[in-house]
Motif scaffolding. Structure first.
Motif, PDB file in Angstrom:
ATOM      1  N   ASP A  13       0.945   0.132 -13.415  1.00  0.00           N
ATOM      2  CA  ASP A  13       1.816   1.110 -12.757  1.00  0.00           C
ATOM      3  C   ASP A  13       2.454   0.537 -11.497  1.00  0.00           C
ATOM      4  O   ASP A  13       3.591   0.887 -11.148  1.00  0.00           O
ATOM      5  CB  ASP A  13       1.022   2.371 -12.408  1.00  0.00           C
ATOM      6  N   TYR A  14       1.739  -0.338 -10.800  1.00  0.00           N
ATOM      7  CA  TYR A  14       2.297  -0.964  -9.601  1.00  0.00           C
ATOM      8  C   TYR A  14       3.510  -1.822  -9.975  1.00  0.00           C
ATOM      9  O   TYR A  14       4.540  -1.777  -9.293  1.00  0.00           O
ATOM     10  CB  TYR A  14       1.240  -1.821  -8.904  1.00  0.00           C
ATOM     11  N   ARG A  15       3.399  -2.586 -11.056  1.00  0.00           N
ATOM     12  CA  ARG A  15       4.543  -3.408 -11.499  1.00  0.00           C
ATOM     13  C   ARG A  15       5.720  -2.513 -11.849  1.00  0.00           C
ATOM     14  O   ARG A  15       6.877  -2.812 -11.511  1.00  0.00           O
ATOM     15  CB  ARG A  15       4.143  -4.253 -12.721  1.00  0.00           C
ATOM     16  N   TRP A  16       5.430  -1.420 -12.545  1.00  0.00           N
ATOM     17  CA  TRP A  16       6.487  -0.476 -12.950  1.00  0.00           C
ATOM     18  C   TRP A  16       7.191   0.106 -11.734  1.00  0.00           C
ATOM     19  O   TRP A  16       8.426   0.121 -11.665  1.00  0.00           O
ATOM     20  CB  TRP A  16       5.854   0.643 -13.792  1.00  0.00           C
ATOM     21  N   LEU A  17       6.428   0.582 -10.757  1.00  0.00           N
ATOM     22  CA  LEU A  17       7.028   1.224  -9.587  1.00  0.00           C
ATOM     23  C   LEU A  17       7.729   0.210  -8.685  1.00  0.00           C
ATOM     24  O   LEU A  17       8.808   0.486  -8.151  1.00  0.00           O
ATOM     25  CB  LEU A  17       5.945   1.968  -8.794  1.00  0.00           C
ATOM     26  N   LYS A  18       7.148  -0.969  -8.541  1.00  0.00           N
ATOM     27  CA  LYS A  18       7.782  -1.984  -7.712  1.00  0.00           C
ATOM     28  C   LYS A  18       9.116  -2.412  -8.309  1.00  0.00           C
ATOM     29  O   LYS A  18      10.089  -2.651  -7.585  1.00  0.00           O
ATOM     30  CB  LYS A  18       6.868  -3.198  -7.544  1.00  0.00           C
ATOM     31  N   ASP A  19       9.194  -2.452  -9.606  1.00  0.00           N
ATOM     32  CA  ASP A  19      10.452  -2.810 -10.272  1.00  0.00           C
ATOM     33  C   ASP A  19      11.530  -1.771  -9.978  1.00  0.00           C
ATOM     34  O   ASP A  19      12.693  -2.115  -9.749  1.00  0.00           O
ATOM     35  CB  ASP A  19      10.217  -2.924 -11.785  1.00  0.00           C
ATOM     36  N   ILE A  20      11.151  -0.492  -9.947  1.00  0.00           N
ATOM     37  CA  ILE A  20      12.112   0.567  -9.619  1.00  0.00           C
ATOM     38  C   ILE A  20      12.620   0.411  -8.193  1.00  0.00           C
ATOM     39  O   ILE A  20      13.826   0.487  -7.921  1.00  0.00           O
ATOM     40  CB  ILE A  20      11.466   1.958  -9.821  1.00  0.00           C
ATOM     41  N   PHE A  21      11.695   0.178  -7.267  1.00  0.00           N
ATOM     42  CA  PHE A  21      12.092   0.049  -5.859  1.00  0.00           C
ATOM     43  C   PHE A  21      12.958  -1.185  -5.617  1.00  0.00           C
ATOM     44  O   PHE A  21      13.948  -1.125  -4.887  1.00  0.00           O
ATOM     45  CB  PHE A  21      10.855   0.005  -4.957  1.00  0.00           C
ATOM     46  N   THR A  22      12.597  -2.301  -6.205  1.00  0.00           N
ATOM     47  CA  THR A  22      13.317  -3.542  -5.895  1.00  0.00           C
ATOM     48  C   THR A  22      14.626  -3.672  -6.660  1.00  0.00           C
ATOM     49  O   THR A  22      15.567  -4.272  -6.149  1.00  0.00           O
ATOM     50  CB  THR A  22      12.424  -4.758  -6.188  1.00  0.00           C
ATOM     51  N   HIS A  23      14.709  -3.101  -7.861  1.00  0.00           N
ATOM     52  CA  HIS A  23      15.916  -3.271  -8.666  1.00  0.00           C
ATOM     53  C   HIS A  23      16.813  -2.035  -8.686  1.00  0.00           C
ATOM     54  O   HIS A  23      18.024  -2.145  -8.470  1.00  0.00           O
ATOM     55  CB  HIS A  23      15.541  -3.684 -10.096  1.00  0.00           C
ATOM     56  N   ALA A  24      16.242  -0.866  -8.945  1.00  0.00           N
ATOM     57  CA  ALA A  24      17.074   0.346  -9.017  1.00  0.00           C
ATOM     58  C   ALA A  24      17.441   0.866  -7.627  1.00  0.00           C
ATOM     59  O   ALA A  24      18.570   1.302  -7.397  1.00  0.00           O
ATOM     60  CB  ALA A  24      16.342   1.428  -9.808  1.00  0.00           C
ATOM     61  N   ILE A  25      16.487   0.814  -6.689  1.00  0.00           N
ATOM     62  CA  ILE A  25      16.725   1.352  -5.347  1.00  0.00           C
ATOM     63  C   ILE A  25      17.190   0.279  -4.374  1.00  0.00           C
ATOM     64  O   ILE A  25      17.806   0.572  -3.348  1.00  0.00           O
ATOM     65  CB  ILE A  25      15.439   2.043  -4.826  1.00  0.00           C
ATOM     66  N   PHE A  43       0.815  -1.209   0.000  1.00  0.00           N
ATOM     67  CA  PHE A  43       0.000   0.000   0.000  1.00  0.00           C
ATOM     68  C   PHE A  43       0.850   1.261   0.000  1.00  0.00           C
ATOM     69  O   PHE A  43       0.381   2.320  -0.445  1.00  0.00           O
ATOM     70  CB  PHE A  43      -0.952   0.016   1.205  1.00  0.00           C
ATOM     71  N   ASN A  44       2.095   1.209   0.480  1.00  0.00           N
ATOM     72  CA  ASN A  44       2.979   2.359   0.350  1.00  0.00           C
ATOM     73  C   ASN A  44       3.170   2.726  -1.116  1.00  0.00           C
ATOM     74  O   ASN A  44       3.171   3.902  -1.481  1.00  0.00           O
ATOM     75  CB  ASN A  44       4.342   2.077   0.988  1.00  0.00           C
ATOM     76  N   LEU A  45       3.314   1.726  -1.966  1.00  0.00           N
ATOM     77  CA  LEU A  45       3.465   1.975  -3.405  1.00  0.00           C
ATOM     78  C   LEU A  45       2.144   2.405  -4.031  1.00  0.00           C
ATOM     79  O   LEU A  45       2.102   3.302  -4.880  1.00  0.00           O
ATOM     80  CB  LEU A  45       4.001   0.725  -4.115  1.00  0.00           C
ATOM     81  N   ILE A  46       1.050   1.776  -3.618  1.00  0.00           N
ATOM     82  CA  ILE A  46      -0.271   2.161  -4.136  1.00  0.00           C
ATOM     83  C   ILE A  46      -0.575   3.610  -3.775  1.00  0.00           C
ATOM     84  O   ILE A  46      -1.087   4.384  -4.604  1.00  0.00           O
ATOM     85  CB  ILE A  46      -1.356   1.218  -3.581  1.00  0.00           C
ATOM     86  N   ALA A  47      -0.261   4.007  -2.542  1.00  0.00           N
ATOM     87  CA  ALA A  47      -0.491   5.392  -2.118  1.00  0.00           C
ATOM     88  C   ALA A  47       0.353   6.361  -2.936  1.00  0.00           C
ATOM     89  O   ALA A  47      -0.111   7.447  -3.316  1.00  0.00           O
ATOM     90  CB  ALA A  47      -0.174   5.539  -0.629  1.00  0.00           C
TER      91      ALA A  47
END
Length: 710
Positions: A396-408, A369-373
């Protein structure tokens, strides 16, 4: 300031590291488990002669030369017998000293286990790191200090539960006097490891010295670890707060005087799918006072048990220990040897404090939900009249989660998948829908399949206007602000990772600007927001963070560097998200500076309580005028004005005198005018939409479409 590096952890293998502590508890007897044979690991190895009981601790403190001399001096000043002052000191020690009893821990543990199983789906703990810490404790002869983040009243209960589950000794837990005053509960908590400290005692010399002596005693003579919250209070905004130094400095005193070989601080990051106090926090940020802690209030709060697993999952990540000794150089140790009354320098204490905070940030687990928010917040500002439907939200959730888990390299929903399994589209869909179901009182699909923000404010939840900390907001404002700020508290945990690149993004007011001018703006904005995001205010560190943030933006194709100029990249989607994240904070800072600049003698003394009211009042007026960066309900949060004042004092733009909430401020009108001019440039960053442009869904009209199943 000495800033030590902290170890990071990536997302790879996260599912195999995290285990649910409640899984086995749901299929076996709680009583049998709590009363099992225990051989707990005590982290501080001490010979029996050096281990003090509660009574020995109190006697040793009262007989110590420093306390004896102080008691005699105070008795002489007051013209009373020494025995009178000594009895005062004894009463203070009886009030503060802990009295842990295993039987009390076991009995309370049964209730805690049943309660956790009722309100939470799981308690996911990084067992790999925790067991590694336990093994280190078997061999070390140093004192350990647990430093959890503080996001809920549940934090210290959860951490004690984790330790007990892993046969690790319950620590000495620093607790506020609010709990001490609760009938029955105060003494029960004392028996489970709590010791009590008054919130403020700088002017009470006897209490201050007695408390320092007590802290020194449990550091040196207790085989149990110590636990305290370095932020000092719960983070109602759910992001890291600037550290408090008082208790940390007292703990370090024993190392400073070479009475222990080292002290190792263990940062612990705790995240909740849904904190117990989520709605309460929104009201507190708007100025509605929290209800006082009481036994009656505790029983009323048991209403959280009504709905099974209503608060989702809790995530606990244990960071590698930080050795305090590495912060003491040879010159520092020489000073401590030369003077028995010396204490650790401000540089040492501050450097260690921010290393702990930085480690907590780096190891913050994020919930779905942090990502959904984050996504919903960005949608409101970029496409307010085009709400999410399930398909676009999932994409969009898949896109953002990929940034957090791989880039960050952040941990998102750790332990959510079976070990060794690949994450597929169905898993993501379940992850999102389960999270939305947990938060259905805040965010929900309507009958047309569009994701809508729910109205949460009820007039009955308002309080006596005379008790409101800030300006008394209208019902119209409250209906908008309560759910919007509630949403912001779920966005804020991601600031542990996004605050620095977001600051770089905001500093690029327009494309084509030079790298140097953008960095100059970044340093000003960073200094203004350093308290808000718990950042060290030092230029060398700021330069390193700037380079790191700019490299991230370039790697993600948000910007490009051409002939020393920053030009637009192809990833405007992420760039817009980062910019819009910071605008509410900067808008609140802008209004605070404007109020201070316009303050004059006719208004009266510029006390903090009056500044907060006037700033919130001005922000409310601007909110509905439709002016660019001021259309953020989150800018009504009183915490933003308070942190701005702290930063302005640090920058030397205003001077302060007195203690909160009656602190008075004297602004340098010339410097504050220059800062306002700099912030004026940010008006170019106004997003196309705001929370004023969206339709909210009343609870009675909410769709009954199931959201937790495929």
């Amino acid at each position: 300031m000495m800033q030590k590096t902290v170890e990071t952890v990536g997302s790879q293998g996260a599912d195999t590291m995290f285990a649910d502590l409640l899984e086995k508890r749901r299929v076996s007897s709680d009583v049998m488990w709590m009363f099992r044979s225990l051989h707990p690991v005590f982290p501080h190895k001490l010979p029996s002669a050096l281990r003090y009981s509660r009574e020995q601790t109190i006697k040793a403190i009262l007989d110590s030369p420093r306390i004896v001399l102080l008691i005699q001096a105070l008795a002489s000043d007051r013209k009373v017998p020494v025995s009178v002052v000594k009895n005062e000191a004894r009463e203070m020690l009886e009030e503060m000293a802990g009295a842990p009893q295993l039987s009390a821990i076991r009995c309370l543990g049964i209730l805690v286990t049943k309660g956790l199983k009722r309100i939470l789906k799981s308690v996911r703990v990084n067992q790999t790191f925790l067991l590694d810490l336990k093994e280190k404790m078997r061999n070390d002869s140093v004192q350990y200090v647990y430093v959890p983040t503080h996001r809920s009243y549940l934090d210290f209960i959860l951490w004690s539960y984790v330790l007990f589950s892993n046969d690790m000794a319950i620590p000495n837990i620093a607790s506020g006097m609010d709990f001490y005053r609760m009938q029955v509960v105060g003494e029960l908590l004392r028996k489970t490891g709590a010791f009590y400290m008054r919130r403020s005692f700088a002017t009470d010399q006897l209490y201050k010295e007695v408390f320092k002596a007590y802290i020194s005693s449990i550091v040196i003579h207790s085989e149990r670890a110590i636990e305290f919250f370095i932020e000092g209070t719960r983070s109602r905004s759910q992001k890291s707060l600037a550290p408090k130094y008082g208790l940390l400095g007292m703990i370090l005193d024993a190392l400073w005087k070479a009475e222990v070989p080292d002290i190792k601080f263990v940062p612990v990051s705790i995240t909740y799918d849904r904190p117990l106090e989520e709605l309460l926090f929104a009201y507190e940020l708007l100025g509605v006072p929290k209800p006082p802690e009481s036994t009656t209030g505790l029983f009323k709060s048991l209403s959280v048990l009504q709905e099974p697993c209503a608060y989702g999952n809790a995530y606990i990540n244990v960071a590698p220990p930080i050795s305090a000794r590495q912060f003491l150089d040879v010159d520092s140790l020489r000073k401590s040897a030369l003077s028995p009354y010396s204490k650790p320098s401000t540089e040492v204490v501050t450097g260690l404090a921010y290393s702990i905070i930085d480690s907590q940030k780096l190891h913050t687990p994020l919930s779905p939900f942090n990502l959904i928010a984050l996504l919903f917040n960005e949608r409101v500002h970029s496409h307010p009249r085009k709400p999410y439907i399930l398909e676009t939200l999932l994409a969009d959730y898949r896109w953002l989660k990929d940034i957090f888990t791989h880039a960050i390299k952040a941990l998102v929903h750790p332990g959510g998948n079976k070990p060794g399994s690949d994450v597929n589209d169905d898993d993501v869909k379940i992850e999102v829908l389960d999270s939305l179901f947990t938060h259905r009182e805040l965010l929900k699909f309507d009958s047309c399949g569009e994701l809508m923000l729910m109205e949460r404010h009820r007039e009955s939840q308002a309080c006596d206007p005379r008790k409101v900390k800030g300006h008394v907001l209208t019902e119209k404002t409250m209906r908008l602000a309560v759910p919007a700020i509630n949403m912001a508290t779920y966005v804020n945990p991601s600031m542990a990772f996004l605050a620095k690149p977001a600051l770089v993004a905001v500093s690029i007011v327009k494309f084509g600007t030079s790298k140097e001018s953008s960095f100059a703006r970044y340093t000003i904005l960073r200094e203004l927001l350093c308290t808000e995001f718990a950042l060290v205010s030092e230029k060398p560190i700021a330069m390193a963070e700037w380079k790191e943030g700019l490299s991230f933006l370039i790697a993600e194709d948000c910007v490009r560097l051409e002939n020393n100029s920053l030009v637009t990249g192809n990833n405007n989607k992420l760039f817009s998200l980062l910019r819009n994240l910071l605008l509410p904070f900067l808008a609140a800072s802008y209004v605070t500076c404007t109020v201070l600049h316009q303050w004059n003698d006719e208004i009266g003394e510029a006390k903090e309580c009056y500044i907060l009211k006037n700033t919130q009042k001005q922000t409310e007026l601007l909110l509905f005028e439709g002016q660019g960066i001021f259309r953020f309900p989150y800018s009504l949060s009183l915490d933003l004005y308070t942190s701005t004042l702290v930063s302005l004092v640090s920058m030397g733009i205003i001077k302060s005198s007195g203690r909160p909430p009656h602190t008075a401020y004297s602004p340098d009108k010339i410097r504050i005018s220059a800062l306002i001019s700099e912030l004026d440039n940010l008006k170019l960053l106004s997003p196309p939409g705001s929370y004023l442009d969206i339709r909210m869904l009343p609870a009675a009209r909410a769709s009954s479409v199931p959201q937790s199943k495929l």
